[in-house]
Motif scaffolding. Structure first.
Motif, PDB file in Angstrom:
ATOM      1  N   LYS A   3       0.823  -1.210   0.000  1.00 49.64           N
ATOM      2  CA  LYS A   3       0.000   0.000   0.000  1.00 49.64           C
ATOM      3  C   LYS A   3       0.858   1.262   0.000  1.00 49.64           C
ATOM      4  CE  LYS A   3      -3.770   2.272   2.319  1.00 49.64           C
ATOM      5  NZ  LYS A   3      -3.827   3.080   3.463  1.00 49.64           N
ATOM      6  N   ASN A   4       2.015   1.215   0.644  1.00 49.77           N
ATOM      7  CA  ASN A   4       2.891   2.379   0.711  1.00 49.77           C
ATOM      8  C   ASN A   4       3.585   2.683  -0.610  1.00 49.77           C
ATOM      9  OD1 ASN A   4       2.282   2.820   3.406  1.00 49.77           O
ATOM     10  ND2 ASN A   4       3.862   1.411   4.094  1.00 49.77           N
ATOM     11  N   LEU A   7       1.804   6.996  -3.997  1.00 45.38           N
ATOM     12  CA  LEU A   7       2.114   8.321  -3.477  1.00 45.38           C
ATOM     13  C   LEU A   7       0.983   8.775  -2.570  1.00 45.38           C
ATOM     14  CD1 LEU A   7       3.822   8.148  -6.192  1.00 45.38           C
ATOM     15  CD2 LEU A   7       3.740  10.626  -6.138  1.00 45.38           C
ATOM     16  N   THR A   8       1.325   9.485  -1.518  1.00 38.56           N
ATOM     17  CA  THR A   8       0.320  10.049  -0.636  1.00 38.56           C
ATOM     18  C   THR A   8      -0.269  11.298  -1.290  1.00 38.56           C
ATOM     19  OG1 THR A   8       1.865  11.508   0.499  1.00 38.56           O
ATOM     20  CG2 THR A   8       1.611   9.266   1.404  1.00 38.56           C
ATOM     21  N   VAL A   9      -1.344  11.797  -0.714  1.00 42.47           N
ATOM     22  CA  VAL A   9      -1.957  13.033  -1.200  1.00 42.47           C
ATOM     23  C   VAL A   9      -0.928  14.153  -1.188  1.00 42.47           C
ATOM     24  CG1 VAL A   9      -3.718  14.777  -0.719  1.00 42.47           C
ATOM     25  CG2 VAL A   9      -4.291  12.346  -0.531  1.00 42.47           C
ATOM     26  N   ASP A  10      -0.167  14.273  -0.104  1.00 43.26           N
ATOM     27  CA  ASP A  10       0.848  15.329  -0.002  1.00 43.26           C
ATOM     28  C   ASP A  10       1.961  15.152  -1.029  1.00 43.26           C
ATOM     29  OD1 ASP A  10      -0.466  16.661   2.049  1.00 43.26           O
ATOM     30  OD2 ASP A  10       0.653  15.622   3.629  1.00 43.26           O
ATOM     31  N   GLU A  11       2.338  13.916  -1.322  1.00 40.80           N
ATOM     32  CA  GLU A  11       3.386  13.667  -2.311  1.00 40.80           C
ATOM     33  C   GLU A  11       2.915  14.030  -3.715  1.00 40.80           C
ATOM     34  OE1 GLU A  11       5.842  10.110  -0.056  1.00 40.80           O
ATOM     35  OE2 GLU A  11       4.061   9.593  -1.224  1.00 40.80           O
ATOM     36  N   ARG A  42      -9.341  11.378  -6.922  1.00 37.48           N
ATOM     37  CA  ARG A  42      -7.924  11.720  -6.734  1.00 37.48           C
ATOM     38  C   ARG A  42      -7.050  10.821  -7.593  1.00 37.48           C
ATOM     39  NH1 ARG A  42      -9.564  12.189  -1.074  1.00 37.48           N
ATOM     40  NH2 ARG A  42      -9.159   9.972  -0.907  1.00 37.48           N
ATOM     41  N   LYS A  44      -4.121   8.409  -8.513  1.00 30.65           N
ATOM     42  CA  LYS A  44      -3.337   7.413  -7.781  1.00 30.65           C
ATOM     43  C   LYS A  44      -2.262   6.890  -8.716  1.00 30.65           C
ATOM     44  CE  LYS A  44      -4.479   5.933  -4.243  1.00 30.65           C
ATOM     45  NZ  LYS A  44      -4.135   6.308  -2.882  1.00 30.65           N
ATOM     46  N   THR A  46       1.985   4.982  -8.580  1.00 31.29           N
ATOM     47  CA  THR A  46       2.987   4.340  -7.735  1.00 31.29           C
ATOM     48  C   THR A  46       4.345   5.004  -7.887  1.00 31.29           C
ATOM     49  OG1 THR A  46       3.659   2.751  -9.406  1.00 31.29           O
ATOM     50  CG2 THR A  46       1.820   2.109  -7.974  1.00 31.29           C
ATOM     51  N   TRP A  47       5.168   4.824  -6.860  1.00 36.70           N
ATOM     52  CA  TRP A  47       6.536   5.318  -6.920  1.00 36.70           C
ATOM     53  C   TRP A  47       7.323   4.625  -8.025  1.00 36.70           C
ATOM     54  CZ3 TRP A  47       8.321   9.658  -5.607  1.00 36.70           C
ATOM     55  CH2 TRP A  47       7.784  10.362  -4.526  1.00 36.70           C
TER      56      TRP A  47
END
Length: 73
Positions: A3-4, A7-11, A42, A44, A46-47
Motif C-alpha cells: 500500500k505504501n 504516493l500520498t496526497v501530499d506527495e 484523486r 493514484k 505508484t513510486w
C-alpha cells in the motif's frame, strides 16, 4: 503491491505543484505520468511508475503517439 507504494496526497501535491485534483491530473498527464483515479477522483500512481518516468525508462513521446485519438470518434 505494498500500500505504501502509492504516493500520498501530499506527495502528489509536491510532485504536481497543485492541490486541486483536476489540476493534478492535468499536470500528471502533461508530464507523461499514467494514473488511475480513486472513488473520490484523486489521482493514484505508484513510486515505481514515477521513478520510471523520471529516470527515462518510459518513453513518453512514444507513449503519446500510441494513445488513441478519441477526438476523431
Amino acid at each position: 503491491m505494498d500500500k505504501n507504494e502509492f504516493l500520498t496526497v501530499d506527495e502528489i501535491i509536491e510532485l504536481t505543484g497543485f492541490k486541486k485534483q483536476s489540476c493534478q491530473c492535468e499536470a500528471l498527464t502533461a508530464n507523461g505520468f499514467s494514473y488511475a483515479k480513486d472513488a473520490e477522483g484523486r489521482p493514484k500512481l505508484t513510486w515505481t511508475h514515477v521513478n520510471a518516468v523520471l529516470n527515462g525508462q518510459i518513453n513518453v513521446v512514444a507513449y503519446e503517439n500510441e494513445r488513441p485519438n478519441f477526438g476523431a470518434i
